[in-house]
Write a protein that holds these residues in place. Structure first.
Motif, PDB file in Angstrom:
ATOM      1  N   ASP A  10       0.810  -1.216   0.000  1.00 30.98           N
ATOM      2  CA  ASP A  10       0.000   0.000   0.000  1.00 30.98           C
ATOM      3  C   ASP A  10       0.849   1.276   0.000  1.00 30.98           C
ATOM      4  O   ASP A  10       0.333   2.354  -0.242  1.00 30.98           O
ATOM      5  N   ASP A  34      -2.919  -3.323  -2.841  1.00 30.71           N
ATOM      6  CA  ASP A  34      -3.325  -4.066  -1.647  1.00 30.71           C
ATOM      7  C   ASP A  34      -3.665  -5.493  -2.065  1.00 30.71           C
ATOM      8  O   ASP A  34      -3.556  -5.842  -3.245  1.00 30.71           O
ATOM      9  N   MET A  56      -1.969  -4.215   5.202  1.00 31.70           N
ATOM     10  CA  MET A  56      -2.499  -3.338   4.161  1.00 31.70           C
ATOM     11  C   MET A  56      -4.005  -3.200   4.360  1.00 31.70           C
ATOM     12  O   MET A  56      -4.646  -4.132   4.844  1.00 31.70           O
TER      13      MET A  56
END
Length: 122
Positions: A10, A34, A56
């Protein structure tokens, strides 16, 4: 033939550092933001290796690996965790989910390339 690697993180700066290190080493790199994006890209392509973060939003790395292992085309694809986590329990959980290796952030890009080469046998 160049190995194709999916990186899942991320953090834009980690994705950039990872992409530059792996691209400079001759690998073809696809990025996902992600775990959900990673699974989507896995369903649409073929990868020789996955490098993923653990923590994430959307879908974490452990959940992504568990979902990945349900996809017949990707059951045996090696996965390297690239994360700030260093807890032995989490490492064991990741291994049980199907992770192949572990590299703790912050990381040296050369170390990442060495691990990738070792895992891919190239």
């Amino acid at each position: 033939m160049t190995a194709s690697i999916l990186t899942v993180d991320d953090s834009a700066s980690i994705r950039l550092t990872t992409r530059v290190a792996l691209s400079n080493a001759g690998y073809q790199v696809t990025e996902a933001v992600d775990g959900l994006d990673g699974i989507s890209k896995l369903k649409g392509g073929r990868y020789d290796l996955i490098v993923t973060d653990l923590n994430m939003p959307g879908m974490d790395g452990l959940t992504m690996i568990r979902e990945l292992r349900k996809l017949p085309a990707h059951m045996g694809v090696p996965v390297i965790f690239l994360t700030t986590e260093s807890d032995a329990g989490i490492k064991q959980e990741a291994k049980a989910a199907g992770a192949t290796g572990w590299l703790t952030k912050p990381f040296d890009p050369e170390s990442l390339v060495k691990i990738v080469r070792k895992v891919l046998g190239k």
